[in-house]
Design a protein around this motif. Structure first.
Motif, PDB file in Angstrom:
ATOM      1  N   VAL A  31       0.836  -1.195   0.000  1.00 21.32           N
ATOM      2  CA  VAL A  31       0.000   0.000   0.000  1.00 21.32           C
ATOM      3  C   VAL A  31       0.875   1.251   0.000  1.00 21.32           C
ATOM      4  N   ILE A  32       1.927   1.246   0.786  1.00 21.30           N
ATOM      5  CA  ILE A  32       2.785   2.420   0.910  1.00 21.30           C
ATOM      6  C   ILE A  32       3.593   2.640  -0.368  1.00 21.30           C
ATOM      7  N   ARG A  33       3.798   1.595  -1.138  1.00 21.96           N
ATOM      8  CA  ARG A  33       4.498   1.726  -2.417  1.00 21.96           C
ATOM      9  C   ARG A  33       3.741   2.667  -3.359  1.00 21.96           C
ATOM     10  N   HIS A  34       2.403   2.690  -3.257  1.00 21.63           N
ATOM     11  CA  HIS A  34       1.595   3.548  -4.121  1.00 21.63           C
ATOM     12  C   HIS A  34       1.651   5.010  -3.694  1.00 21.63           C
ATOM     13  N   PHE A  35       1.748   5.236  -2.405  1.00 20.54           N
ATOM     14  CA  PHE A  35       1.608   6.593  -1.871  1.00 20.54           C
ATOM     15  C   PHE A  35       2.608   6.761  -0.745  1.00 20.54           C
ATOM     16  N   ASP A  36       3.557   7.680  -0.900  1.00 17.63           N
ATOM     17  CA  ASP A  36       4.643   7.782   0.068  1.00 17.63           C
ATOM     18  C   ASP A  36       4.468   8.899   1.085  1.00 17.63           C
ATOM     19  N   GLN A  37       3.360   9.617   1.067  1.00 14.04           N
ATOM     20  CA  GLN A  37       3.149  10.711   2.009  1.00 14.04           C
ATOM     21  C   GLN A  37       2.360  10.259   3.236  1.00 14.04           C
ATOM     22  N   HIS A  79      -7.432   8.302  -3.187  1.00  9.27           N
ATOM     23  CA  HIS A  79      -6.962   9.556  -2.592  1.00  9.27           C
ATOM     24  C   HIS A  79      -5.824  10.151  -3.418  1.00  9.27           C
ATOM     25  N   LYS A  80      -4.918   9.307  -3.876  1.00  9.17           N
ATOM     26  CA  LYS A  80      -3.796   9.770  -4.691  1.00  9.17           C
ATOM     27  C   LYS A  80      -4.291  10.362  -6.010  1.00  9.17           C
ATOM     28  N   ASP A  81      -5.275   9.719  -6.637  1.00  7.91           N
ATOM     29  CA  ASP A  81      -5.843  10.241  -7.880  1.00  7.91           C
ATOM     30  C   ASP A  81      -6.516  11.593  -7.658  1.00  7.91           C
ATOM     31  N   ARG A  82      -7.221  11.736  -6.549  1.00  9.20           N
ATOM     32  CA  ARG A  82      -7.883  13.016  -6.262  1.00  9.20           C
ATOM     33  C   ARG A  82      -6.858  14.127  -6.060  1.00  9.20           C
ATOM     34  N   VAL A  83      -5.782  13.818  -5.378  1.00  3.81           N
ATOM     35  CA  VAL A  83      -4.750  14.821  -5.137  1.00  3.81           C
ATOM     36  C   VAL A  83      -4.064  15.204  -6.441  1.00  3.81           C
ATOM     37  N   GLN A  84      -3.765  14.225  -7.286  1.00  5.72           N
ATOM     38  CA  GLN A  84      -3.061  14.508  -8.532  1.00  5.72           C
ATOM     39  C   GLN A  84      -3.965  15.148  -9.577  1.00  5.72           C
ATOM     40  N   ARG A 137      -7.241   0.346  -2.334  1.00  6.08           N
ATOM     41  CA  ARG A 137      -8.190   1.058  -3.190  1.00  6.08           C
ATOM     42  C   ARG A 137      -8.411   2.486  -2.695  1.00  6.08           C
ATOM     43  N   GLN A 138      -8.546   2.656  -1.375  1.00  8.10           N
ATOM     44  CA  GLN A 138      -8.789   3.992  -0.829  1.00  8.10           C
ATOM     45  C   GLN A 138      -7.582   4.901  -1.023  1.00  8.10           C
ATOM     46  N   VAL A 139      -6.374   4.352  -0.844  1.00  6.23           N
ATOM     47  CA  VAL A 139      -5.161   5.148  -1.011  1.00  6.23           C
ATOM     48  C   VAL A 139      -4.990   5.549  -2.473  1.00  6.23           C
ATOM     49  N   CYS A 140      -5.255   4.622  -3.393  1.00  7.41           N
ATOM     50  CA  CYS A 140      -5.159   4.951  -4.824  1.00  7.41           C
ATOM     51  C   CYS A 140      -6.178   6.017  -5.205  1.00  7.41           C
ATOM     52  N   ARG A 193     -11.208  -9.422  13.623  1.00  4.75           N
ATOM     53  CA  ARG A 193     -11.335  -8.162  12.905  1.00  4.75           C
ATOM     54  C   ARG A 193      -9.994  -7.452  12.849  1.00  4.75           C
ATOM     55  N   ALA A 194      -9.729  -6.843  11.718  1.00  5.07           N
ATOM     56  CA  ALA A 194      -8.544  -6.020  11.542  1.00  5.07           C
ATOM     57  C   ALA A 194      -8.986  -4.646  11.081  1.00  5.07           C
ATOM     58  N   GLU A 195      -8.386  -3.612  11.645  1.00  8.51           N
ATOM     59  CA  GLU A 195      -8.722  -2.257  11.229  1.00  8.51           C
ATOM     60  C   GLU A 195      -7.460  -1.403  11.180  1.00  8.51           C
ATOM     61  N   VAL A 196      -7.480  -0.445  10.270  1.00 10.73           N
ATOM     62  CA  VAL A 196      -6.335   0.436  10.041  1.00 10.73           C
ATOM     63  C   VAL A 196      -6.823   1.874  10.011  1.00 10.73           C
ATOM     64  N   THR A 197      -6.101   2.735  10.698  1.00 16.04           N
ATOM     65  CA  THR A 197      -6.282   4.173  10.573  1.00 16.04           C
ATOM     66  C   THR A 197      -4.972   4.726  10.039  1.00 16.04           C
ATOM     67  N   MET A 198      -5.029   5.303   8.854  1.00 18.49           N
ATOM     68  CA  MET A 198      -3.827   5.821   8.211  1.00 18.49           C
ATOM     69  C   MET A 198      -3.971   7.327   8.060  1.00 18.49           C
ATOM     70  N   HIS A 199      -3.014   8.047   8.614  1.00 18.63           N
ATOM     71  CA  HIS A 199      -3.010   9.503   8.491  1.00 18.63           C
ATOM     72  C   HIS A 199      -2.051   9.870   7.375  1.00 18.63           C
ATOM     73  N   VAL A 200      -2.602  10.367   6.272  1.00 19.48           N
ATOM     74  CA  VAL A 200      -1.788  10.839   5.158  1.00 19.48           C
ATOM     75  C   VAL A 200      -1.890  12.357   5.127  1.00 19.48           C
ATOM     76  N   LYS A 201      -1.082  12.967   4.316  1.00 21.50           N
ATOM     77  CA  LYS A 201      -1.064  14.415   4.244  1.00 21.50           C
ATOM     78  C   LYS A 201      -2.424  14.924   3.790  1.00 21.50           C
ATOM     79  N   GLY A 202      -3.152  15.544   4.710  1.00 24.08           N
ATOM     80  CA  GLY A 202      -4.433  16.137   4.368  1.00 24.08           C
ATOM     81  C   GLY A 202      -5.653  15.288   4.649  1.00 24.08           C
TER      82      GLY A 202
END
Length: 113
Positions: free
Chosen positions: A27-33, A93-98, A88-91, A54-63
């Motif tokens: 996942v981090i390979r797609h988005f490094d911020q 988010h990356k598309d929206r930013v770009q 999917r969510q990170v990709c 159950r597994a859950e992740v909270t990821m704080h990216v720039k913005g």
């Protein structure tokens, strides 16, 4: 990047930690911020025959904060599905930013013909 892996009603073993790190690297390979990543692995003991993990992740990216969770009978399967959702969510988010800096309609070159 700060990474926290914790367990609720579960001891996080070295094998689980390495598995999560391996899946998270995709996942981090797609988005490094990425600023922070919090992973929580939980075993819910509602009934013995219906043990859900159950597994859950909270990821704080720039913005933005990205949150994902997934439950399954097998914890490794829950982690796999969780990382697919997070990817999917990170990709997205990356598309929206770009795609924020696109050419306006009045500056587009329209060929008449």
């Amino acid at each position: 990047m700060n990474l926290t892996i914790s367990g609720h009603h579960l001891e996080v073993t070295q094998a689980l930690r390495e598995y999560v790190l391996n899946k998270l690297s995709r996942v981090i390979r797609h988005f490094d911020q990425v600023v922070d990543v919090n992973v929580l692995l939980t075993v819910e003991k509602q009934k013995e025959k219906d043990r859900r993990q159950r597994a859950e992740v909270t990821m704080h990216v720039k913005g933005r904060e990205i949150f994902c969770e997934h439950a399954h009978e097998d914890l490794y399967a829950a982690i796999d599905e969780l990382m697919d959702k997070l990817d999917r969510q990170v990709c997205r988010h990356k598309d929206r930013v770009q795609n924020h800096h696109h050419a306006s309609a009045k500056r587009m070159d329209v060929s008449a013909g």
